[in-house]
Design a protein around this motif. Structure first.
Motif, mmCIF file in Angstrom:
data_model
loop_
_atom_site.group_PDB
_atom_site.id
_atom_site.type_symbol
_atom_site.label_atom_id
_atom_site.label_comp_id
_atom_site.label_asym_id
_atom_site.label_seq_id
_atom_site.Cartn_x
_atom_site.Cartn_y
_atom_site.Cartn_z
ATOM 1 N N LYS A 3 -7.875 -6.424 11.132
ATOM 2 C CA LYS A 3 -6.749 -5.833 10.580
ATOM 3 C C LYS A 3 -7.160 -4.382 10.021
ATOM 4 C CE LYS A 3 -4.334 -10.029 9.490
ATOM 5 N NZ LYS A 3 -3.290 -10.011 10.604
ATOM 6 N N ALA A 4 -6.242 -3.245 10.396
ATOM 7 C CA ALA A 4 -6.454 -2.049 10.118
ATOM 8 C C ALA A 4 -5.088 -1.191 9.892
ATOM 9 C CB ALA A 4 -7.274 -1.208 11.127
ATOM 10 N N LEU A 5 -5.052 -0.408 8.835
ATOM 11 C CA LEU A 5 -4.116 0.328 8.565
ATOM 12 C C LEU A 5 -4.378 1.795 8.173
ATOM 13 C CD1 LEU A 5 -1.934 -2.251 6.310
ATOM 14 C CD2 LEU A 5 -1.219 -1.473 8.594
ATOM 15 N N LEU A 6 -3.517 2.551 8.481
ATOM 16 C CA LEU A 6 -3.492 4.059 8.067
ATOM 17 C C LEU A 6 -2.413 4.285 7.132
ATOM 18 C CD1 LEU A 6 -4.781 7.346 9.358
ATOM 19 C CD2 LEU A 6 -2.629 7.308 8.554
ATOM 20 N N VAL A 7 -2.959 4.574 5.718
ATOM 21 C CA VAL A 7 -1.747 4.511 4.776
ATOM 22 C C VAL A 7 -1.400 5.894 4.482
ATOM 23 C CG1 VAL A 7 -1.437 4.310 2.067
ATOM 24 C CG2 VAL A 7 -2.633 2.635 3.559
ATOM 25 N N ALA A 8 -0.168 6.516 5.169
ATOM 26 C CA ALA A 8 0.018 7.830 4.926
ATOM 27 C C ALA A 8 1.495 8.082 4.313
ATOM 28 C CB ALA A 8 0.351 8.252 6.451
ATOM 29 N N ALA A 9 1.794 9.126 4.217
ATOM 30 C CA ALA A 9 2.834 9.661 3.441
ATOM 31 C C ALA A 9 3.379 11.005 4.226
ATOM 32 C CB ALA A 9 2.755 9.660 2.124
ATOM 33 N N VAL A 10 4.891 11.247 3.725
ATOM 34 C CA VAL A 10 5.361 12.598 4.091
ATOM 35 C C VAL A 10 4.789 13.808 3.488
ATOM 36 C CG1 VAL A 10 7.198 12.633 2.220
ATOM 37 C CG2 VAL A 10 7.705 13.649 4.471
ATOM 38 N N SER A 11 4.236 13.531 2.356
ATOM 39 C CA SER A 11 3.531 14.699 1.842
ATOM 40 C C SER A 11 2.233 14.450 0.894
ATOM 41 C CB SER A 11 4.693 15.535 0.978
ATOM 42 O OG SER A 11 5.055 15.082 -0.067
ATOM 43 N N SER A 12 1.540 15.244 0.012
ATOM 44 C CA SER A 12 1.033 14.811 -1.124
ATOM 45 C C SER A 12 1.884 14.535 -2.034
ATOM 46 C CB SER A 12 0.060 15.899 -1.596
ATOM 47 O OG SER A 12 -0.968 16.304 -0.301
ATOM 48 N N GLY A 13 1.252 13.930 -3.076
ATOM 49 C CA GLY A 13 2.148 13.594 -4.142
ATOM 50 C C GLY A 13 3.079 12.148 -4.420
ATOM 51 N N GLN A 14 2.952 11.543 -3.161
ATOM 52 C CA GLN A 14 3.649 10.406 -3.065
ATOM 53 C C GLN A 14 3.048 9.121 -3.520
ATOM 54 O OE1 GLN A 14 7.119 10.448 -1.101
ATOM 55 N NE2 GLN A 14 6.553 12.498 -1.942
#
Length: 429
Positions: A3-14
């Protein structure tokens, strides 16, 4: 399969780092073997994520690290762990290459972190945009800074076909920060309690977790054995609260090259080890410890003697700052440094350098990055300059003073071991 996930966001600071740390700690407490990676150049976030997961955190970057080494590291982690978490860098599509590029290269689904504190139904539009712009495979969403159960339900409804995987409430006590990022975990007295509290507060859908598909990490052929170009050499490496910005892979590369590593602490006023054939001063926070470094007479005397003897010294960013004549801290106080590189360093209120860069060497390109808030005023003419990626414009200066090689450039040693070996070998001329 893992099981693998890339934890991402729309920008820094989220809240990517907070959520990744909370998820790692929660999974560890559920009995999972967790390996965490950090996308892009970073020294500080990996320290926190290592504390949360209990395992060394390494870098993944399609340009700086390269796809082959990224693949090898992921493959090794897949063989050792139940879960791989990759914290993205900046926004999902920011950078060349981006976190999204990495996710697609290895078939890793994305877990989007959103700061839901000032939105409700609009969360759905945001997350669908993140998914479809690339596109990327969107595994789900973790909503950060959620106000209530009702707020979470509104967010969940807005996501339509994308599951709300978990929520984390606004924190009364957040992870402390300073100019280069988070405060180091060792400086936070209750860091483990803080991480446990984050894990406790992460409302986590175990059923949704169990339904996540596993990822097949395709392995590449192992690299050819590295010639031990530093066999028989001892490299003294500064390591303490002022000098700790070093990629674990850099140490691995020096060992693979055949070097013996000996650590010492300038802050403790240690002399450079007598058996050292070369010295490595990595980056860190010398500006926070300038008074102590000024008073470290044994350290200063020993590094001057090593330099006078022609012993190779490689100094990166903070390491270079500690070898200038003077260092002005954030309050404007000026402190005497070791004085091997004529010039004055002064802290700036704004970022002075940021981003991936490469250094041309006779052995090829040595890749790395820069990230600093200080400036060096020196009359020493640069011996070379790095090149910024991907713009190809001039980057950081590289200074050569006797046996000293110094720059704001942080090199990623596995990108060119032969070039690294040349830096640490005494010149025959």
């Amino acid at each position: 399969m893992v099981k693998a996930l890339l934890v991402a966001a729309v920008s820094s600071g989220q809240g990517k780092t907070t959520v990744t740390a909370a998820l790692a700690r929660k999974l560890v407490r559920l009995g999972k073997r967790v390996r965490v990676f950090k996308c892009g150049p970073d020294f500080i976030d990996p320290m926190l994520l290592e504390r949360a997961s209990g395992a060394t955190v390494r870098s993944l970057d399609l340009w700086m690290v390269g796809q082959e080494l990224c693949s090898q590291q992921l493959s090794q982690a897949a063989a050792e762990a139940d879960v791989i978490l990759i914290e993205g860098v900046m926004g999902l599509y920011d950078g060349t290459p981006s976190s999204a590029d990495l996710a697609r290269a290895f078939g890793v689904p994305v877990m989007a972190v959103i700061d839901a504190s000032a939105m409700a139904q609009t969360a759905g539009a945001l997350v669908h945009g993140l998914r479809d712009y690339g596109p990327v495979e969107m595994a789900g969403v973790i909503a950060n800074r959620v106000a209530s159960e009702g707020h979470a339900k509104m967010v969940a409804a807005s996501l339509r076909d994308i599951p709300l995987f978990g929520t984390l409430p606004r924190q009364a006590k957040s992870l402390p920060e300073r100019h280069l990022g988070l405060v180091l975990p060792g400086e936070v007295t209750d860091i483990d309690q803080l991480l446990d509290n984050l894990a406790d507060q992460l409302v986590f859908d175990e059923t949704a977790w169990d339904s996540l598909r596993s990822v097949d990490i395709v392995t590449t052929a192992p690299a050819a054995p590295q010639e031990p170009l530093l066999a028989g050499k001892t490299i003294a490496i500064a390591r303490d609260a002022a000098f700790m910005f070093i990629y674990p892979a850099n140490l691995d590369t020096l060992r693979t090259l055949g070097a013996t590593l000996k650590f010492f602490s300038p802050l403790a006023d240690d002399a450079v080890p007598a058996e050292a054939d070369a010295v490595y001063l990595p980056g860190g926070y010398p500006e926070l410890h300038a008074e102590q470094l000024t008073q470290a007479a044994t350290w200063q005397t020993s590094i001057r003697a090593v330099h006078a003897a022609g012993t190779p010294i490689v100094a990166e960013c903070g390491g270079m700052m500690a070898l200038a004549d003077t260092l002005a801290d954030q309050k404007g106080a000026v402190w005497n440094m070791a004085g091997l590189l004529p010039g004055a360093v002064a802290m700036q209120p704004r970022l002075a350098g940021l981003g991936p860069q490469g250094l041309s060497t006779p052995q090829g390109i040595l890749r790395g990055h820069t990230f600093h808030y200080s400036r060096l005023d020196t009359k020493v003419e640069p011996a070379a300059y790095t090149v910024k990626h991907p713009s190809a414009i001039q980057g950081e200066a590289l200074y050569s003073v006797g046996s000293l090689t110094a720059s704001y450039f942080h090199a990623y040693f596995p990108s060119n071991p032969a070039a690294v070996a040349a830096l640490f070998l005494r010149s025959e001329t």
